[in-house]
Design a protein around this motif. Structure first.
Motif, PDB file in Angstrom:
ATOM      1  N   PRO A  50       0.807  -1.225   0.000  1.00 34.87           N
ATOM      2  CA  PRO A  50       0.000   0.000   0.000  1.00 34.87           C
ATOM      3  C   PRO A  50       0.839   1.273   0.000  1.00 34.87           C
ATOM      4  N   ASP A  51       2.097   1.159   0.411  1.00 39.32           N
ATOM      5  CA  ASP A  51       3.019   2.299   0.381  1.00 39.32           C
ATOM      6  C   ASP A  51       3.737   2.287  -0.970  1.00 39.32           C
ATOM      7  N   ALA A  52       3.381   3.202  -1.836  1.00 39.88           N
ATOM      8  CA  ALA A  52       3.936   3.238  -3.196  1.00 39.88           C
ATOM      9  C   ALA A  52       5.456   3.293  -3.207  1.00 39.88           C
ATOM     10  N   SER A  53       6.068   3.892  -2.194  1.00 42.62           N
ATOM     11  CA  SER A  53       7.530   4.016  -2.153  1.00 42.62           C
ATOM     12  C   SER A  53       8.209   2.665  -1.896  1.00 42.62           C
ATOM     13  N   LEU A  54       7.456   1.654  -1.450  1.00 44.45           N
ATOM     14  CA  LEU A  54       8.027   0.328  -1.177  1.00 44.45           C
ATOM     15  C   LEU A  54       7.750  -0.688  -2.284  1.00 44.45           C
ATOM     16  N   ARG A  55       7.014  -0.305  -3.303  1.00 45.24           N
ATOM     17  CA  ARG A  55       6.631  -1.260  -4.349  1.00 45.24           C
ATOM     18  C   ARG A  55       7.787  -1.720  -5.225  1.00 45.24           C
ATOM     19  N   SER A  56       8.892  -1.023  -5.177  1.00 44.45           N
ATOM     20  CA  SER A  56      10.038  -1.427  -5.997  1.00 44.45           C
ATOM     21  C   SER A  56      11.013  -2.328  -5.229  1.00 44.45           C
ATOM     22  N   ARG A  57      10.777  -2.576  -3.953  1.00 44.36           N
ATOM     23  CA  ARG A  57      11.718  -3.418  -3.200  1.00 44.36           C
ATOM     24  C   ARG A  57      11.564  -4.877  -3.602  1.00 44.36           C
ATOM     25  N   LYS A  58      12.665  -5.583  -3.572  1.00 46.29           N
ATOM     26  CA  LYS A  58      12.694  -6.987  -3.973  1.00 46.29           C
ATOM     27  C   LYS A  58      12.036  -7.864  -2.912  1.00 46.29           C
ATOM     28  N   LEU A  59      11.344  -8.896  -3.376  1.00 42.97           N
ATOM     29  CA  LEU A  59      10.778  -9.870  -2.447  1.00 42.97           C
ATOM     30  C   LEU A  59      11.871 -10.736  -1.830  1.00 42.97           C
ATOM     31  N   LEU A  60      12.852 -11.078  -2.632  1.00 40.83           N
ATOM     32  CA  LEU A  60      13.960 -11.892  -2.150  1.00 40.83           C
ATOM     33  C   LEU A  60      14.763 -11.085  -1.134  1.00 40.83           C
ATOM     34  N   GLY A  61      14.857 -11.592   0.083  1.00 43.15           N
ATOM     35  CA  GLY A  61      15.574 -10.904   1.155  1.00 43.15           C
ATOM     36  C   GLY A  61      14.691 -10.003   2.004  1.00 43.15           C
ATOM     37  N   MET A  62      13.433  -9.840   1.618  1.00 46.86           N
ATOM     38  CA  MET A  62      12.531  -8.957   2.350  1.00 46.86           C
ATOM     39  C   MET A  62      12.105  -9.595   3.672  1.00 46.86           C
ATOM     40  N   GLU A  63      12.078  -8.781   4.739  1.00 48.32           N
ATOM     41  CA  GLU A  63      11.578  -9.252   6.030  1.00 48.32           C
ATOM     42  C   GLU A  63      10.060  -9.355   5.958  1.00 48.32           C
ATOM     43  N   VAL A  64       9.552 -10.518   6.325  1.00 47.56           N
ATOM     44  CA  VAL A  64       8.106 -10.749   6.287  1.00 47.56           C
ATOM     45  C   VAL A  64       7.527 -11.055   7.661  1.00 47.56           C
ATOM     46  N   LEU A  65       8.383 -11.338   8.618  1.00 43.00           N
ATOM     47  CA  LEU A  65       7.955 -11.610   9.983  1.00 43.00           C
ATOM     48  C   LEU A  65       8.785 -10.743  10.910  1.00 43.00           C
ATOM     49  N   ASN A  66       8.129  -9.987  11.780  1.00 41.84           N
ATOM     50  CA  ASN A  66       8.844  -9.043  12.630  1.00 41.84           C
ATOM     51  C   ASN A  66       8.349  -9.076  14.065  1.00 41.84           C
ATOM     52  N   ASP A  67       9.251  -8.750  14.966  1.00 40.65           N
ATOM     53  CA  ASP A  67       8.959  -8.438  16.372  1.00 40.65           C
ATOM     54  C   ASP A  67       8.298  -9.544  17.181  1.00 40.65           C
ATOM     55  N   LEU A  68       8.475 -10.807  16.800  1.00 42.12           N
ATOM     56  CA  LEU A  68       7.959 -11.887  17.635  1.00 42.12           C
ATOM     57  C   LEU A  68       8.762 -11.962  18.922  1.00 42.12           C
ATOM     58  N   LYS A  69       8.078 -12.171  20.038  1.00 39.44           N
ATOM     59  CA  LYS A  69       8.728 -12.308  21.337  1.00 39.44           C
ATOM     60  C   LYS A  69       8.415 -13.690  21.887  1.00 39.44           C
ATOM     61  N   TYR A  70       9.453 -14.339  22.409  1.00 38.32           N
ATOM     62  CA  TYR A  70       9.259 -15.677  22.957  1.00 38.32           C
ATOM     63  C   TYR A  70       8.633 -15.597  24.344  1.00 38.32           C
ATOM     64  N   ASP A  71       7.592 -16.391  24.569  1.00 36.11           N
ATOM     65  CA  ASP A  71       6.922 -16.510  25.856  1.00 36.11           C
ATOM     66  C   ASP A  71       7.149 -17.939  26.345  1.00 36.11           C
ATOM     67  N   ALA A  72       8.066 -18.100  27.315  1.00 34.98           N
ATOM     68  CA  ALA A  72       8.410 -19.432  27.805  1.00 34.98           C
ATOM     69  C   ALA A  72       7.209 -20.127  28.439  1.00 34.98           C
ATOM     70  N   GLY A  73       6.319 -19.375  29.078  1.00 36.03           N
ATOM     71  CA  GLY A  73       5.140 -19.966  29.707  1.00 36.03           C
ATOM     72  C   GLY A  73       4.225 -20.639  28.701  1.00 36.03           C
ATOM     73  N   ASP A  74       4.066 -20.025  27.537  1.00 39.53           N
ATOM     74  CA  ASP A  74       3.229 -20.592  26.475  1.00 39.53           C
ATOM     75  C   ASP A  74       4.033 -21.449  25.505  1.00 39.53           C
ATOM     76  N   ASP A  75       5.374 -21.367  25.601  1.00 38.60           N
ATOM     77  CA  ASP A  75       6.273 -21.992  24.631  1.00 38.60           C
ATOM     78  C   ASP A  75       5.852 -21.592  23.218  1.00 38.60           C
ATOM     79  N   ALA A  76       5.666 -20.276  23.037  1.00 39.95           N
ATOM     80  CA  ALA A  76       5.227 -19.727  21.755  1.00 39.95           C
ATOM     81  C   ALA A  76       5.841 -18.351  21.561  1.00 39.95           C
ATOM     82  N   TRP A  77       5.777 -17.870  20.337  1.00 43.52           N
ATOM     83  CA  TRP A  77       6.273 -16.548  19.986  1.00 43.52           C
ATOM     84  C   TRP A  77       5.053 -15.698  19.647  1.00 43.52           C
TER      85      TRP A  77
END
Length: 148
Positions: free
Chosen positions: A74-101
């Protein structure tokens, strides 16, 4: 003597629990291939969070991976960036109690949407990443297997 053995046992147990928690969170790191065998991501740790970037994907065989762009962003300025190498998952935090991110985001380049995200590794060793809108019941789960 018995008192010292108990103290020593307690220290060893404490060190093992701390190490297991660290390994627990870090075990998400590495290469993961989508169950459909059309996408490989590299999950890595960045500070206290976990991220993933695209390292391989299969689409139109007539067009090299390096030529694909983020055309639906949706941001026109980002439409030219390559898919290869692009970050698609961000800011997950590990929760040891749930054993999940939890508390992360996942970007869907096919549609140009960013969703809330959570992840866990099931008993079979498969990585389940859920993208959702506000509530986890309104989402979709992608399944990944460990890649070599």
């Amino acid at each position: 003597m018995f008192k010292y053995l108990i103290i020593l046992f307690g220290l060893v147990l404490h060190m093992q629990v701390g190490s297991a928690q660290q390994q627990g969170g870090d075990r998400i790191c590495g290469k993961w291939m989508a169950a459909e065998n059309n996408l490989t991501v590299l999950v890595y740790k960045s500070g206290d969070h976990f991220k993933a970037k695209i390292i391989w994907f299969k689409d139109d065989p007539g067009k090299p991976m390096d030529e694909w762009r983020d055309a639906h962003n949706p941001d026109a300025s980002l439409r030219s960036r390559k898919l290869l190498g692009m970050e698609v998952l961000n800011d997950l935090k590990y929760d040891a109690g749930d054993d999940a991110w939890n508390d992360g985001t996942v970007y869907d380049a096919q549609h140009g949407h960013t969703w809330d995200a959570s992840a866990y590794i099931d008993k079979k060793g498969l990585l389940r990443v859920r993208g959702y809108w506000h509530l986890k019941i309104f989402g979709r789960t992608m399944t990944f297997k460990r890649a070599s």
